[in-house]
Scaffold this motif. Structure first.
Motif, PDB file in Angstrom:
ATOM      1  N   TYR A 366      46.916  35.794  65.206  1.00 29.33           N
ATOM      2  CA  TYR A 366      45.823  35.314  64.359  1.00 29.33           C
ATOM      3  C   TYR A 366      45.599  36.256  63.172  1.00 29.33           C
ATOM      4  CZ  TYR A 366      41.112  34.070  62.873  1.00 29.33           C
ATOM      5  OH  TYR A 366      40.023  33.703  62.123  1.00 29.33           O
ATOM      6  N   LEU A 367      45.630  37.577  63.429  1.00 27.40           N
ATOM      7  CA  LEU A 367      45.465  38.539  62.339  1.00 27.40           C
ATOM      8  C   LEU A 367      46.601  38.417  61.326  1.00 27.40           C
ATOM      9  CD1 LEU A 367      44.316  41.732  64.295  1.00 27.40           C
ATOM     10  CD2 LEU A 367      42.920  40.296  62.800  1.00 27.40           C
ATOM     11  N   SER A 368      47.827  38.246  61.823  1.00 26.69           N
ATOM     12  CA  SER A 368      48.968  38.082  60.922  1.00 26.69           C
ATOM     13  C   SER A 368      48.837  36.817  60.086  1.00 26.69           C
ATOM     14  CB  SER A 368      50.258  38.048  61.737  1.00 26.69           C
ATOM     15  OG  SER A 368      51.376  37.884  60.906  1.00 26.69           O
ATOM     16  N   TYR A 369      48.347  35.733  60.703  1.00 24.08           N
ATOM     17  CA  TYR A 369      48.156  34.465  59.985  1.00 24.08           C
ATOM     18  C   TYR A 369      47.118  34.616  58.876  1.00 24.08           C
ATOM     19  CZ  TYR A 369      46.334  29.744  59.200  1.00 24.08           C
ATOM     20  OH  TYR A 369      45.886  28.572  58.633  1.00 24.08           O
ATOM     21  N   VAL A 370      45.984  35.248  59.195  1.00 28.59           N
ATOM     22  CA  VAL A 370      44.926  35.437  58.185  1.00 28.59           C
ATOM     23  C   VAL A 370      45.409  36.359  57.075  1.00 28.59           C
ATOM     24  CG1 VAL A 370      42.614  36.353  57.803  1.00 28.59           C
ATOM     25  CG2 VAL A 370      43.086  34.984  59.836  1.00 28.59           C
ATOM     26  N   LEU A 371      46.147  37.408  57.456  1.00 28.23           N
ATOM     27  CA  LEU A 371      46.624  38.359  56.459  1.00 28.23           C
ATOM     28  C   LEU A 371      47.585  37.701  55.477  1.00 28.23           C
ATOM     29  CD1 LEU A 371      46.183  41.372  55.888  1.00 28.23           C
ATOM     30  CD2 LEU A 371      48.271  41.841  57.163  1.00 28.23           C
ATOM     31  N   ASN A 372      48.474  36.850  55.982  1.00 26.53           N
ATOM     32  CA  ASN A 372      49.396  36.136  55.088  1.00 26.53           C
ATOM     33  C   ASN A 372      48.647  35.174  54.167  1.00 26.53           C
ATOM     34  OD1 ASN A 372      51.737  37.359  56.007  1.00 26.53           O
ATOM     35  ND2 ASN A 372      52.018  35.877  57.666  1.00 26.53           N
ATOM     36  N   ARG A 373      47.631  34.532  54.687  1.00 28.89           N
ATOM     37  CA  ARG A 373      46.855  33.579  53.876  1.00 28.89           C
ATOM     38  C   ARG A 373      46.146  34.271  52.718  1.00 28.89           C
ATOM     39  NH1 ARG A 373      45.047  28.786  56.419  1.00 28.89           N
ATOM     40  NH2 ARG A 373      43.820  28.483  54.509  1.00 28.89           N
ATOM     41  N   ILE A 374      45.546  35.447  52.961  1.00 28.46           N
ATOM     42  CA  ILE A 374      44.788  36.107  51.888  1.00 28.46           C
ATOM     43  C   ILE A 374      45.689  36.950  50.991  1.00 28.46           C
ATOM     44  CG2 ILE A 374      42.703  36.162  53.292  1.00 28.46           C
ATOM     45  CD1 ILE A 374      43.150  39.138  53.692  1.00 28.46           C
ATOM     46  N   THR A 375      46.915  37.271  51.458  1.00 32.95           N
ATOM     47  CA  THR A 375      47.827  38.042  50.613  1.00 32.95           C
ATOM     48  C   THR A 375      48.370  37.191  49.474  1.00 32.95           C
ATOM     49  OG1 THR A 375      48.432  39.439  52.478  1.00 32.95           O
ATOM     50  CG2 THR A 375      49.914  39.478  50.606  1.00 32.95           C
ATOM     51  N   TRP A 376      48.505  35.882  49.683  1.00 34.44           N
ATOM     52  CA  TRP A 376      49.007  35.012  48.617  1.00 34.44           C
ATOM     53  C   TRP A 376      48.126  35.067  47.369  1.00 34.44           C
ATOM     54  CZ3 TRP A 376      53.448  33.312  47.374  1.00 34.44           C
ATOM     55  CH2 TRP A 376      54.411  33.016  48.332  1.00 34.44           C
ATOM     56  N   PRO A 377      46.816  34.787  47.469  1.00 39.05           N
ATOM     57  CA  PRO A 377      45.993  34.907  46.244  1.00 39.05           C
ATOM     58  C   PRO A 377      45.933  36.334  45.712  1.00 39.05           C
ATOM     59  CG  PRO A 377      44.601  34.512  48.157  1.00 39.05           C
ATOM     60  CD  PRO A 377      46.011  34.283  48.591  1.00 39.05           C
ATOM     61  N   GLY A 378      45.983  37.341  46.612  1.00 39.86           N
ATOM     62  CA  GLY A 378      45.970  38.727  46.144  1.00 39.86           C
ATOM     63  C   GLY A 378      47.208  39.077  45.351  1.00 39.86           C
ATOM     64  N   SER A 379      48.377  38.623  45.804  1.00 39.61           N
ATOM     65  CA  SER A 379      49.620  38.931  45.090  1.00 39.61           C
ATOM     66  C   SER A 379      49.699  38.175  43.762  1.00 39.61           C
ATOM     67  CB  SER A 379      50.815  38.579  45.968  1.00 39.61           C
ATOM     68  OG  SER A 379      50.826  37.204  46.293  1.00 39.61           O
ATOM     69  N   LEU A 380      49.247  36.917  43.751  1.00 39.98           N
ATOM     70  CA  LEU A 380      49.240  36.158  42.492  1.00 39.98           C
ATOM     71  C   LEU A 380      48.275  36.776  41.486  1.00 39.98           C
ATOM     72  CD1 LEU A 380      49.310  32.500  43.893  1.00 39.98           C
ATOM     73  CD2 LEU A 380      51.224  33.829  42.991  1.00 39.98           C
ATOM     74  N   TYR A 381      47.153  37.258  41.986  1.00 43.64           N
ATOM     75  CA  TYR A 381      46.181  37.943  41.118  1.00 43.64           C
ATOM     76  C   TYR A 381      46.787  39.204  40.506  1.00 43.64           C
ATOM     77  CZ  TYR A 381      42.898  41.905  41.043  1.00 43.64           C
ATOM     78  OH  TYR A 381      42.250  43.076  40.763  1.00 43.64           O
ATOM     79  N   LEU A 382      47.511  39.992  41.316  1.00 39.90           N
ATOM     80  CA  LEU A 382      48.158  41.193  40.797  1.00 39.90           C
ATOM     81  C   LEU A 382      49.186  40.845  39.725  1.00 39.90           C
ATOM     82  CD1 LEU A 382      48.815  43.447  43.936  1.00 39.90           C
ATOM     83  CD2 LEU A 382      47.305  43.926  42.016  1.00 39.90           C
ATOM     84  N   GLY A 383      49.976  39.787  39.983  1.00 37.48           N
ATOM     85  CA  GLY A 383      50.984  39.385  39.012  1.00 37.48           C
ATOM     86  C   GLY A 383      50.379  38.962  37.685  1.00 37.48           C
ATOM     87  N   LEU A 384      49.292  38.198  37.735  1.00 32.43           N
ATOM     88  CA  LEU A 384      48.653  37.731  36.497  1.00 32.43           C
ATOM     89  C   LEU A 384      48.010  38.885  35.738  1.00 32.43           C
ATOM     90  CD1 LEU A 384      47.026  34.393  37.755  1.00 32.43           C
ATOM     91  CD2 LEU A 384      49.042  34.660  36.307  1.00 32.43           C
ATOM     92  N   ILE A 385      47.356  39.798  36.458  1.00 34.18           N
ATOM     93  CA  ILE A 385      46.741  40.948  35.794  1.00 34.18           C
ATOM     94  C   ILE A 385      47.795  41.828  35.137  1.00 34.18           C
ATOM     95  CG2 ILE A 385      45.506  43.100  36.217  1.00 34.18           C
ATOM     96  CD1 ILE A 385      43.648  40.785  36.132  1.00 34.18           C
ATOM     97  N   ALA A 386      48.931  42.012  35.819  1.00 32.77           N
ATOM     98  CA  ALA A 386      49.980  42.869  35.271  1.00 32.77           C
ATOM     99  C   ALA A 386      50.630  42.274  34.035  1.00 32.77           C
ATOM    100  CB  ALA A 386      51.040  43.138  36.339  1.00 32.77           C
TER     101      ALA A 386
END
Length: 437
Positions: A366-386
């Motif tokens: 369950y923790l791995s599932y939640v972590l993957n779900r919230i990492t997607w918007p976090g990684s896209l946010y990092l890419g756009l900011i960069a």
């Protein structure tokens, strides 16, 4: 935030810590302007003026050193060797069992890993200092400068060794200053020095945009950049504070006549769990092909293709590859820095569980599932900011060292928020009013 600083200056011991930190910052900034022996400072300044902000592959390292790299000063390497050593040790902790065992030993193990980090920092400083001196001697540090080959007039072996020793000693002093801020100042010393290095380049970068502007003598471009920067800071603060709180309950246990546990808490999973690390990894990896081309001096087809598509920040292949590398490294770093199995085992060991989820393997899944779900918007946010510097470059012809670039904004906001939280926590310890006022 300003209220917290005002209250801190009214508290005697906190005021001493703040003044001590400011004194260390002044010493650090003075060191970034002291040239090392063997360098023709006049030629260096001429090349810096001719470069006019177009620093190529050395732009990132120059930003982390507060502009000291291209000045070839005592603190030219800045905090970068320590950052690299810390990242390497953190990655090796997952691979080497001995380091993983040290990490689990608590404070004694952490002190040992810190000692290893210091040794690796000195080794990296020697390596990077040698590379910088060799680059300056060959004239590749300022490829478009007419006097680039005369930056180091005396190219004897003894002079080169002295220059490398000075840079390595400067890195050791920077590391010591950061630890002094951590021990005797307001804490988080290395991050504060990194914050100061990046913030020191802002005034000159903003003024350069004003001088290059055409509308209303450049003030329109200047105001637009400042407005965009403030909006970006607000958005970054919003995302950096965002987190997914997973509720955790601990079962009540009776030991003798006393009951333990029965409390409710949560696991805070940040949207941007990886922080600034993916951007640094992606930038460093993209600089390697351009660095190879610059040192080889080749004019073959592969070298031309790299210069056109990978070395140019405005090229479409560079933008696409940069974005996907940031997303990849965000997932990679989260995977090695957060272990769901270990968290689930610790929860099970102390009688904790997530409501509706069985303890053990289901909790880890369950923790791995939640972590993957919230990492997607976090990684896209990092890419756009960069990619903001690239968009600014294409939008109104800003230099490659756009002051409100993704890396600089993320570091400044992250360190600023952490510093304010530390000051507020120390204020809370000293001004706790209790239940009776």
């Amino acid at each position: 935030m300003l209220t917290a600083f005002a209250r801190a200056f009214k508290t005697p011991d906190l005021r001493k810590k703040l003044l001590f930190t400011l004194g260390i910052i002044v010493v650090y900034r003075l060191g970034t302007h002291i040239p090392i022996p063997g360098v023709d400072y006049k030629n260096v300044q001429e090349c810096v003026d001719q470069a006019s902000g177009s620093q190529g592959i050395f732009g990132l390292v120059n930003m982390f050193s507060g502009g000291a790299l291209l000045q070839i000063t005592v603190f030219a390497l800045g905090i970068m060797p320590y950052i690299t050593a810390s990242i390497i040790l953190q990655l090796l902790t997952v691979v080497i069992p001995r380091l993983e065992a040290l990490k689990k030993e608590g404070q004694a193990g952490t002190a040992k890993i810190t000692q290893y980090t210091r040794y690796l920092t000195i080794a990296l400083a020697i390596l990077q200092g040698t590379g910088l001196v060799a680059t300056a001697r060959s004239g590749a540090l300022f490829s478009g400068c007419t006097v680039a080959g005369q930056i180091v007039p005396d190219q004897a072996i003894f002079t080169t060794i002295v220059m490398v020793i000075c840079m390595t000693a400067g890195t050791a002093v920077v590391m010591w200053l950061g630890e002094l801020i951590t021990d005797r100042g307001i804490g988080n010393g290395m991050s504060i020095l990194m914050f100061i290095s990046i913030a020191a380049t802002f005034p000159s970068a903003l003024w350069a945009i004003k001088k290059q502007g055409d509308l209303a003598d450049g003030w329109i471009e200047f105001g637009t950049v400042v407005a965009v920067g403030l909006v970006m800071i607000g958005l970054v603060v919003f995302v950096e504070q965002a987190q997914r709180r997973i509720p955790v309950q601990y079962a009540k246990r009776m030991i003798g006549r006393r009951s333990y546990g029965g409390t409710s808490t949560y696991i805070p999973l940040k949207v941007n769990q990886a922080g600034i690390i993916p951007v640094i990894f992606a930038s460093s990896l993209l600089y390697i092909p351009a660095l190879i081309v610059q040192f080889s001096g080749s004019t073959a087809g592969w070298a031309t293709w790299i210069q056109k598509n990978l070395a140019d920040p405005a090229a479409v292949p560079h933008i696409v590859l940069y974005f996907f590398l940031i997303v990849f490294f965000a997932f990679f770093y989260v995977a090695i820095s957060f272990n769901p199995e270990e968290v689930a085992d610790n929860m099970k060991k102390y009688g904790g569980f997530i409501p509706g989820i069985r303890a053990g393997r289901p909790t880890a899944e369950y923790l791995s599932y939640v972590l993957n779900r919230i990492t997607w918007p976090g990684s896209l946010y990092l890419g756009l900011i960069a990619l903001v510097p690239t968009m600014a470059l294409a939008g109104f012809g800003a230099s490659q060292n756009f002051p409100f670039g993704g890396t600089s904004i993320l570091i400044i906001v992250g360190v600023g928020l952490e510093t304010v939280k530390q000051i507020e926590s120390q204020l809370q310890q000293r001004n706790y009013e209790g239940f009776l006022r």
